[in-house]
Scaffold this active site. Structure first.
Site, PDB file in Angstrom:
ATOM      1  N   ALA A  74     -85.139   4.101 -15.762  1.00  0.00           N
ATOM      2  CA  ALA A  74     -84.090   4.415 -16.722  1.00  0.00           C
ATOM      3  C   ALA A  74     -83.322   5.670 -16.321  1.00  0.00           C
ATOM      4  CB  ALA A  74     -84.695   4.591 -18.104  1.00  0.00           C
ATOM      5  N   THR A  75     -83.990   6.582 -15.630  1.00  0.00           N
ATOM      6  CA  THR A  75     -83.276   7.781 -15.195  1.00  0.00           C
ATOM      7  C   THR A  75     -82.100   7.397 -14.312  1.00  0.00           C
ATOM      8  OG1 THR A  75     -85.169   9.264 -15.369  1.00  0.00           O
ATOM      9  CG2 THR A  75     -83.468   9.880 -13.789  1.00  0.00           C
ATOM     10  N   ASN A 155     -86.809   9.759 -28.018  1.00  0.00           N
ATOM     11  CA  ASN A 155     -88.146   9.699 -27.441  1.00  0.00           C
ATOM     12  C   ASN A 155     -89.078  10.809 -27.927  1.00  0.00           C
ATOM     13  OD1 ASN A 155     -86.162  11.178 -25.812  1.00  0.00           O
ATOM     14  ND2 ASN A 155     -87.930  11.783 -24.603  1.00  0.00           N
ATOM     15  N   GLN A 184     -86.544   3.424 -25.504  1.00  0.00           N
ATOM     16  CA  GLN A 184     -87.606   3.376 -26.508  1.00  0.00           C
ATOM     17  C   GLN A 184     -87.355   2.301 -27.561  1.00  0.00           C
ATOM     18  OE1 GLN A 184     -90.362   4.952 -26.212  1.00  0.00           O
ATOM     19  NE2 GLN A 184     -89.846   6.453 -24.625  1.00  0.00           N
ATOM     20  N   SER A 202     -86.225   0.686 -19.285  1.00  0.00           N
ATOM     21  CA  SER A 202     -87.268   1.070 -18.334  1.00  0.00           C
ATOM     22  C   SER A 202     -88.461   0.135 -18.441  1.00  0.00           C
ATOM     23  CB  SER A 202     -87.709   2.495 -18.651  1.00  0.00           C
ATOM     24  OG  SER A 202     -88.881   2.799 -17.959  1.00  0.00           O
ATOM     25  N   HIS A 204     -91.738   0.624 -17.288  1.00  0.00           N
ATOM     26  CA  HIS A 204     -93.083   1.118 -17.577  1.00  0.00           C
ATOM     27  C   HIS A 204     -93.250   1.526 -19.040  1.00  0.00           C
ATOM     28  CE1 HIS A 204     -92.411   5.613 -17.489  1.00  0.00           C
ATOM     29  NE2 HIS A 204     -91.330   5.237 -16.850  1.00  0.00           N
ATOM     30  N   THR A 240     -82.214  -1.725   0.022  1.00  0.00           N
ATOM     31  CA  THR A 240     -82.983  -2.958  -0.125  1.00  0.00           C
ATOM     32  C   THR A 240     -83.553  -3.019  -1.527  1.00  0.00           C
ATOM     33  OG1 THR A 240     -83.602  -2.889   2.198  1.00  0.00           O
ATOM     34  CG2 THR A 240     -84.955  -4.253   0.753  1.00  0.00           C
ATOM     35  N   CYS A 327     -90.518  14.570 -19.589  1.00  0.00           N
ATOM     36  CA  CYS A 327     -89.551  14.921 -18.555  1.00  0.00           C
ATOM     37  C   CYS A 327     -89.066  16.349 -18.704  1.00  0.00           C
ATOM     38  CB  CYS A 327     -88.358  13.950 -18.580  1.00  0.00           C
ATOM     39  SG  CYS A 327     -88.791  12.380 -17.818  1.00  0.00           S
TER      40      CYS A 327
END
Lengths: 381, 400
Positions: A74-75, A155, A184, A202, A204, A240, A327
């Site tokens: 997501a960053t 978040n 979120q 995101s 994860h 790639t 973060c």
């Protein structure tokens, strides 16, 4: 360090990978290892699965006339939405709007544009419950506003900011593009894309693979590529493709959506119970809004016990929480989000963020609350 | 609001006129239907003299209907409800079935007593049902031109009520006439030819000529995807892929350009016939239509045909291109066929192909090289792919 008999309460930060997702991911790594850009048979097959995943996700989210860009998380998605769009459309203006409660990847992208690219950014503040003021947003819009980015679910404290209202306001009162960090929101609340041009996600955060995410972008929006090189991903993101991660993303999103209803119901009960029990501790102050938050994020401040001390003490008892955004790792720094919400200083210094998940039972809440009480008794200054 | 249908009544097609072959036909049709509907695990079947009943058991009726519409050998089928042979139940159910239809539609009740001892006669039944509907909805009766025909079939133990008849494709159940071998290119015509032959009851197996590296993996995948669209009426669809490059290059080395295509087609026929004989096929099938491309003039067809002794069916010989395209679109093969991947037929096109080739010239050209061993090599190295309806070629299911 054993992972058995622990109470993991930091799901907002990241999640264990779902066993079915891991299975598929492993199989993809082993079997579909060719470069998806290769013309030979192996590459063609990987490419087919890669594109199928892209289309599946678009279908799952009921999107029409959008592209989907696979990213490293997501960053990167946020960086792309903000920098790529602002830079490619600067002939339309150089004014941008966001809030003070965004994730660092959003906040700092805007700061970058201010510092290095001559953009002007207006940062909206929120009220004590974490909500934005629509009137203030309207007043801030200008003819040269090119992008407005406001997150869907915060978040740190969990506040839900409904995109339908503010995006409609932006579209009716300006020609700016709209973006929302929905990291979120996926798997927790219903997603609304009506006047929304871009949204970040995101993997994860929904039990998927780390280093994987995506950005949805409405068709016909101009973007300047962040990463220059080969013409992968519509020429917008060279390099790639991480095919195995991108292919398993379809399953990841599908599972998140399928499990949403039951998960929400379970977490609603746990959340209610946690609030009830925490309210019995006089030292506890609530930073999250009890009524307008996602059920899985409960941000509190325990008076007289500093964040780091509480974190360490709980960690020793094998309970793992965080102090807000991971973060923004320096726990001693004040939380920008709490500052914007005008939380008192004592709240800042003693903040902890508890994330609820569906592995928890009522007894676990009891154990957590007991632990907090004990820590207060032992370590309160 | 959808009425919840529990049964589908399938009426047999042309085969009802077949006399003592009837049993064979009925069995083949019901087997084809069961194979096509294999993925619906809860379905049950009841076969009678002139009907096949499919009991839905909560399976998705729309999905089942979509497949039945593609099966050859069906005259028509109807969605049905089954009730006790009791007039109140009959009236109530018939009413429930059509009460939500738009008010501008007209209806007619068509009761048939297969059980002649039932207390009410057909007219009475028609009247009871019609009355209920007229009194409770805005629908009108029209006995000549009706939109909705409510069919009520009264049997001793039960009564079936149907309000909609779906036209089937007709024809014969695929496989009843035997097996034939199709020369399948990736073009618009050949899949249509396959479908027409399947409809006459032929079980089709296809031969495809691949010339890698001149033809790509993509063009082969295109053919596989076309074949996939043609599997619903067959238990499996065998695709025989012939490695044609060496022979094709030899033709271009030894044959003068205008005759290259003609000679190539002669070789293809020879190879196809060999493969057909090996696989106990009774005929060859091609998508040739008269005069479309240079190799499809009467002279060319005749000179090419001379190489084989098996019957060659050309179901499209009299069709226009537009008719063929139309059919291909209905089959769902058109969009795949127009994908721009070259196959062996398009890859080496001579500038001025001979439109009226001479038999003796063909033989002269062929005498220049040992084509027989090259043909034998093609036959020996042919690869077989077996496609089954609804069984994807890969593990997509587990990945997504």
């Amino acid at each position: 360090m054993s992972y058995k008999n622990i109470m993991y309460l930091d799901n907002t930060s990241t999640n264990p990978i779902d066993p079915e997702i891991l299975d598929t991911y492993t199989k993809l790594l082993k079997t579909y290892y060719a470069n998806s850009g290769a013309i030979h048979g192996l590459g063609r097959e990987v490419n087919r699965l890669h594109e199928k995943s892209r289309q599946e996700i678009i279908k799952l989210l009921n999107l029409v006339n959008y592209r989907l860009l696979f990213t490293s998380g997501a960053t990167e998605a946020n960086n792309t939405a903000i920098k790529s769009v602002a830079l490619a459309n600067q002939d339309r203006g150089k004014h941008l709007i966001t809030t003070n409660i965004e994730h660092p990847s959003v906040h700092n992208s805007f700061q970058f544009l201010e510092q290095y690219c001559g953009f002007e950014v207006s940062y909206l503040d929120v009220d004590q419950d974490g909500n934005i003021d629509l009137e203030e947003l309207k007043r801030t819009l200008r003819p040269d506003t090119v992008l407005v980015s406001i997150m869907n679910v915060n978040n740190e404290v969990g506040t839900i900011i409904n995109p339908s209202e503010w995006t409609r306001l932006v579209k009716e009162n300006s020609s700016a593009f709209t973006h929302s960090d929905m990291v979120q929101a996926l798997g927790n609340i219903p997603l609304q894309f009506e006047h929304l041009d871009m949204a970040s996600f995101s993997a994860h955060k929904v039990n998927g693979v780390k280093g994987s995410g995506f950005l949805i972008i409405r068709d016909h929006i101009k973007l300047a590529p962040l990463l220059s090189g080969g013409d992968q991903e519509y020429g917008l993101r060279a390099g790639t493709e991480n095919a195995p991660a991108n292919i398993v993303l379809a399953k990841t999103v599908r599972l998140a959506l399928e499990r949403q209803a039951q998960k929400t119901e379970q977490l609603k009960q746990l959340n209610k119970y946690l609030y009830e029990q925490l309210k019995l501790i006089p030292e506890v102050r609530f930073n999250s809004s009890e009524t307008n938050s996602v059920y899985n994020i409960v941000n509190i401040s325990v008076m007289k016990v500093g964040s780091e001390i509480m974190l360490n003490a709980l960690s020793e008892k094998k309970m793992y929480v965080s102090a807000g955004s991971t973060c923004q790792s320096d726990v001693h720094k004040r939380s920008r989000v709490l500052m914007s919400m005008q939380a008192p200083m004592e709240n800042q210094e003693t903040r902890i963020r508890i994330s609820l998940n569906t592995d928890l039972k009522k007894q676990d809440i009891d154990i957590l609350v007991t632990a907090i009480k004990e820590i207060v008794m032992q370590y309160a200054i | 609001m959808q009425f919840k249908y529990e049964y589908i009544l399938v009426r047999y097609g042309e085969l009802t006129t077949k006399g003592k072959n009837r049993k064979v036909f009925v069995n083949k049709l019901s087997r084809n239907i069961r194979t096509a509907l294999k993925s619906f695990e809860n379905l049950d079947y009841k076969i009678t003299y002139d009907r096949l009943y499919i009991i839905l058991n909560d399976e998705n009726v729309e999905e089942v209907v979509a497949i039945l519409k593609q099966i050859y050998g069906l005259q028509s089928f109807s969605l049905a409800a089954k009730v006790n042979t009791d007039i109140d139940e009959i009236v109530e159910t018939a009413y429930e079935m059509i009460k939500d239809e738009p008010a501008h539609k007209t209806f007619k009740v068509l009761a048939r007593r297969r059980y002649k001892m039932y207390e009410h006669n057909s007219d009475d039944i028609n009247r009871f049902v019609a009355t209920k509907i007229l009194q409770n909805t805005d629908l009108k009766v029209d006995v000549r031109n009706y939109d909705l025909g409510i069919i009520i079939e009264v049997e001793e133990q039960q009564t079936y009520i149907m309000a909609q008849v779906y036209e089937g494709l007709g024809g014969y159940p695929t496989g009843i006439s035997g097996k034939a071998t199709m020369l399948l290119s990736g073009g618009i015509d050949s899949p249509v030819a396959v479908a027409l032959m399947q409809k006459r009851g032929l079980f089709i197996e296809a031969v495809h000529f691949a010339s890698p590296p001149y033809t790509s993996a993509e063009s082969l995948s295109k053919v596989e995807r076309l074949a996939d669209k043609l599997t619903v009426n067959q238990k499996h669809f065998r695709l025989l892929v012939v490695p044609f490059t060496k022979l094709q290059l030899a033709i271009y080395d030894h044959v003068d350009e205008p005759y290259a295509i003609t000679i190539m087609r002669r070789m293809m026929f020879r190879i196809a016939e060999q493969l057909a004989l090996q696989n106990k096929s009774l005929a060859l099938v091609t998508g040739e239509s008269l005069g479309q491309v240079a190799s499809q003039t009467v002279e060319n067809i005749s000179v090419i045909n001379e190489t084989v002794s098996m019957p060659v069916f050309r179901p499209l010989i009299g069709n226009d291109k537009l008719e063929i395209i139309d059919y291909a679109k209905k089959l769902g093969t058109y969009d795949i066929s127009i994908e721009p991947y070259d196959d062996a037929c398009t890859i080496f096109t001579p500038k001025n192909p001979a439109t009226k080739p001479k038999q003796n010239l063909c033989e002269e050209y062929e005498a220049r090289f040992d084509w027989q061993s090259l043909v034998d090599e093609c036959v020996a190295n042919t690869e077989i792919k077996v496609l089954k309806f609804n069984e994807q070629l890969n593990d997509d299911e587990t990945i997504f």
